[in-house]
Design a protein around this motif. Structure first.
Motif, PDB file in Angstrom:
ATOM      1  N   ILE A 337       0.841  -1.205  -0.068  1.00  0.00           N
ATOM      2  CA  ILE A 337       0.158   0.142   0.006  1.00  0.00           C
ATOM      3  C   ILE A 337       0.986   1.381  -0.026  1.00  0.00           C
ATOM      4  O   ILE A 337       2.096   1.042   0.495  1.00  0.00           O
ATOM      5  N   TRP A 338       0.484   2.382  -0.600  1.00  0.00           N
ATOM      6  CA  TRP A 338       1.206   3.610  -0.548  1.00  0.00           C
ATOM      7  C   TRP A 338       0.508   4.469   0.404  1.00  0.00           C
ATOM      8  O   TRP A 338      -0.927   4.638   0.194  1.00  0.00           O
ATOM      9  N   LEU A 339       0.811   4.753   1.725  1.00  0.00           N
ATOM     10  CA  LEU A 339       2.223   4.594   2.064  1.00  0.00           C
ATOM     11  C   LEU A 339       2.492   4.658   3.389  1.00  0.00           C
ATOM     12  O   LEU A 339       1.463   4.783   4.218  1.00  0.00           O
ATOM     13  N   TYR A 340       3.605   4.561   4.002  1.00  0.00           N
ATOM     14  CA  TYR A 340       3.715   4.205   5.460  1.00  0.00           C
ATOM     15  C   TYR A 340       3.708   5.627   6.203  1.00  0.00           C
ATOM     16  O   TYR A 340       3.054   5.525   7.270  1.00  0.00           O
ATOM     17  N   LYS A 341       4.384   6.551   5.869  1.00  0.00           N
ATOM     18  CA  LYS A 341       4.432   7.724   6.599  1.00  0.00           C
ATOM     19  C   LYS A 341       4.300   8.869   5.922  1.00  0.00           C
ATOM     20  O   LYS A 341       4.950   9.180   5.036  1.00  0.00           O
TER      21      LYS A 341
END
Ligand SMILES: O[C@@H]1[C@@H](O)[C@H](O[C@@H]2CO[C@@H](O[C@@H]3CO[C@@H](O)[C@H](O)[C@H]3O)[C@H](O)[C@H]2O)OC[C@H]1O
Length: 474
Positions: A337-341
């Motif tokens: 998935i986009w995105l972590y942070k």
């Protein structure tokens, strides 16, 4: 430990057991992006501008500290606690070589990449190295960090030669590391040639160069036109490129502010979600190859901009998220998935409004939002009317409608006018102002700002993380 491999349509680990990679992209780190960290324009522009304001030493210090604090062991522990097992790391070629000193590996080129790959490995998290920017730009998107909308990577062989050189170096560096799941050779290529011949030729070249030094790692190849189109991939891809998976990016229109209608899980909407996804991967399935969804995921409403509508919008976005996850679970699809942070638009975790960085940029970010300076998930209600006359002028002045359809086909005349005039032109005028916010800062101030991105200074997007956790171990 065994290297992951592609076996038919699957990824397999030691003794041939199937491994499904479920995780997220670490965007905004070794490829910074405007909406992810809050600057206008492209990364190279703000780096240049900050050097102009602070001088080389302090500017390098800030960006180095940013890279250090953005991802630490605490991030990896949290990520793994959700049951996720893979991080796709977007890298910018500029960390490795300089346009003015091409093919000369920079000192410390691998410092942060090695650090994060090792932190992830210690938590049993695989990594995929994603070349997010190529010399000259592989698409007209801000995320290729070229600053222009013509993707010059496809018309200058030397740009391609440089990327082949860089991948050879990266493959040599990581060839013995089994926690690196593989190499995502080029993010979202957008080769305008009618037969996509530039992309296929490049994939052939880079495949050969990597395989000359590294037979271990999987190559993840994005389809053309932002990882959506495999129509010109060779018939014999399976034999031609061994140990290779094919990457789609499955952004769903219902997950964004420009959704054609509010998402309600109607039969027709569910059908459209599934059909779009199936269309993107059709060629991969017809050829019996291995699919990976390298980017997908909704963006979220923010109380500071969307006020009392925020919760309702986000409930709908979570429905899109869950419905996509269900489709992927049925297919046992590997996804990232986009995105972590980020600073609060799409990330699983986001920098708290109480941090020095967010306080410093509060009013700047509000203005940037009102002007719709970033293209991703834009809300252009305050400025759309200003650009309409240009759109109309172009439409009225071009005699044949077919000449209004330029590459990439996803960009309508409106989209093109917007991208060029707002995300490049208006953005350019704001770059210096962004950098000037750092004026007079000493090393301690700069580190405080960079520390805003530490895990302990972030909030968690609980609805998103809950859905990911529920799907992680399936
Ligand atoms: O760095 C990322 C970048 O990789 C990503 O690029 C965009 C991906 O979506 C593209 O449009 C989609 C194409 O497929 C259709 O089915 C979808 O409906 C479209 O949204 C878009 O053109 C790319 O710029 O964007 C986010 C960046 O942070």
């Amino acid at each position: 430990m065994a290297f992951l491999k592609v076996s038919g349509t699957k990824l397999v680990g030691g003794e041939g057991s199937e491994v499904v990679l479920r995780g997220a992209g670490l965007g905004g780190w070794m490829t910074m992006e405007n909406f992810i960290t809050g600057y206008p324009g492209c990364e190279f522009q703000v780096r240049e501008a900050l050097e102009g304001v602070l001088g080389e030493e302090k500017s390098n210090y800030f960006f180095d500290k940013f890279l250090e604090h953005f991802f630490t062991e605490k991030d990896a522990v949290f990520f793994r606690s959700l049951g996720l097992n893979c991080i796709r790391i977007a890298i910018n070629y500029r960390h490795f070589e300089d346009d003015l000193n091409p093919r000369v590996l920079k000192k410390d080129a691998y410092k942060h990449l090695d650090r994060v790959i090792n932190i992830c490995a210690a938590q049993s998290i695989y990594t995929v190295i994603d070349m997010h920017t190529a010399p000259g730009g592989q698409s007209g998107g801000w995320h290729s960090d070229s600053g222009v909308h013509i993707a010059k990577f496809w018309v200058h062989k030397d740009f391609q030669d440089r990327l082949v050189w860089l991948w050879t170096d990266i493959a040599e560096h990581y060839k013995d590391n089994p926690w690196v799941a593989g190499y995502n050779v080029l993010n979202e290529p957008a080769d305008p040639h009618p037969t996509h011949s530039g992309l296929i030729t490049f994939y052939d070249r880079v495949y050969t160069a990597i395989r000359n030094v590294d037979l271990n790692h999987i190559l993840f190849l994005d389809g053309n036109t932002f990882a959506t189109d495999f129509s010109h991939f060779p018939e014999n891809s399976g034999e031609r490129w061994e140990n290779t998976a094919y990457s789609i990016h499955d952004y769903a229109v219902y997950g964004f502010p420009n959704s054609p209608e509010p998402y309600e899980r109607s039969g027709a909407q569910l059908e459209r979600l599934r059909k779009t996804y199936e269309r993107k991967r059709r060629w991969i399935d017809e050829k019996g190859l291995c699919a990976w969804n390298g980017e997908w995921g909704p963006v979220y409403a923010r109380r500071e901009y969307d006020a009392e509508e925020t919760d309702q919008i986000n409930e709908r976005r979570y429905m899109v998220l869950e419905d996509q996850l269900q489709i992927y679970a049925q297919d046992k699809l590997s996804w990232s998935i986009w995105l972590y942070k980020d600073i609060g638009f799409q990330g699983m975790v986001y920098v708290s409004q109480l941090t020095p960085y967010m306080k410093l940029f509060k009013t700047f970010l509000e203005r940037k939002h009102r002007l719709a300076v970033d293209a991703w998930g834009k809300d252009d209600k305050d400025v759309k009317h200003i650009y309409q006359p240009i759109v109309q002028l172009i439409k009225d002045s071009v005699s044949d409608d077919s000449n209004l359809k330029l590459y990439p086909p996803l960009w309508s005349v409106e989209e093109r006018v917007t991208r060029l005039s707002r995300t490049m032109l208006v953005a350019e005028f704001l770059v210096k102002e962004w950098a000037e916010m750092f004026s007079g800062m000493d090393f301690a101030n700069l580190e405080e700002l960079a520390k805003s991105f530490r895990f302990e200074n972030c909030e968690k997007r609980e609805g998103l993380n809950k859905a990911l956790r529920a799907n992680a171990g399936l």
